[in-house]
Design a protein around this motif. Structure first.
Motif, short mmCIF file in Angstrom:
data_model
loop_
_atom_site.label_atom_id
_atom_site.label_comp_id
_atom_site.label_asym_id
_atom_site.label_seq_id
_atom_site.Cartn_x
_atom_site.Cartn_y
_atom_site.Cartn_z
N UNK A 151 37.68 -3.48 11.51
CA UNK A 151 39.01 -3.40 10.90
C UNK A 151 40.07 -2.95 11.90
N UNK A 152 41.11 -3.78 12.08
CA UNK A 152 42.25 -3.40 12.92
C UNK A 152 43.40 -2.90 12.04
N UNK A 153 43.57 -3.52 10.86
CA UNK A 153 44.60 -3.07 9.92
C UNK A 153 44.21 -3.49 8.52
N UNK A 154 44.78 -2.77 7.56
CA UNK A 154 44.51 -3.03 6.15
C UNK A 154 45.80 -2.82 5.37
N UNK A 155 46.14 -3.79 4.55
CA UNK A 155 47.31 -3.63 3.67
C UNK A 155 46.92 -4.03 2.26
N UNK A 156 47.59 -3.42 1.32
CA UNK A 156 47.27 -3.59 -0.09
C UNK A 156 48.59 -3.59 -0.84
N UNK A 157 48.85 -4.66 -1.60
CA UNK A 157 50.10 -4.75 -2.37
C UNK A 157 49.78 -5.10 -3.82
N UNK A 158 50.48 -4.43 -4.73
CA UNK A 158 50.32 -4.69 -6.16
C UNK A 158 51.71 -4.90 -6.75
N UNK A 159 51.87 -5.97 -7.52
CA UNK A 159 53.12 -6.25 -8.21
C UNK A 159 52.78 -6.81 -9.59
N UNK A 160 52.85 -5.99 -10.60
CA UNK A 160 52.47 -6.40 -11.95
C UNK A 160 53.45 -7.39 -12.58
N UNK A 161 54.58 -7.61 -11.93
CA UNK A 161 55.59 -8.52 -12.46
C UNK A 161 55.48 -9.93 -11.92
#
Length: 127
Positions: A22-32
């Motif tokens: 793993x070099x980078x990790x991103x996590x995005x949540x948008x319930x809309x």
């Protein structure tokens, strides 16, 4: 990570090696919007990304299996069942160069089902 390797069950240890890739990790949540969730795990090279994809796909496969077992035991209406089946089926990893992506699409009827499930909790559980 090395200290964790000595304390985790043997069945978990292979997944710790994913951290090395793993070099980078991103996590995005948008319930809309759709996708509801986007996870991006990048490696420093394509070989590392393929190892990440295989490991993440394994973890997601276990999640699909457990989710399906829970779904089979749930006493839900057809709409709720359809929404959760759609969510489970989207638990897959794909490659994008040196990155692994997991995108969970927002199924039609998601908002209604979630509102209904929250409503079943009753006012004593609202905070």
């Amino acid at each position: 990570v090395d200290q964790m390797r000595t304390t985790v069950p043997p069945s978990v240890e292979p997944f710790l090696s994913l951290i090395d890739e793993l070099a980078s990790l991103s996590f995005a949540v948008d319930l809309e919007s759709s996708p509801l969730v986007v996870v991006r795990a990048a490696s420093n090279d394509t070989e590392g990304a393929e190892k990440l994809r295989a490991g993440i796909d394994g973890i997601l496969g276990m999640g699909r299996l457990v989710g399906q077992q829970n779904l089979n035991q749930a006493n839900w209406d057809d709409e709720t069942r359809r929404v959760f089946e759609s969510l489970l089926s989207s638990l897959k990893a794909s490659m994008d160069g040196q990155a692994v992506l997991v995108e969970i699409a927002k199924p039609e009827g998601f908002d209604k089902v979630v509102a209904g499930l929250i409503g079943q909790l009753g006012p004593q559980n609202e905070r």
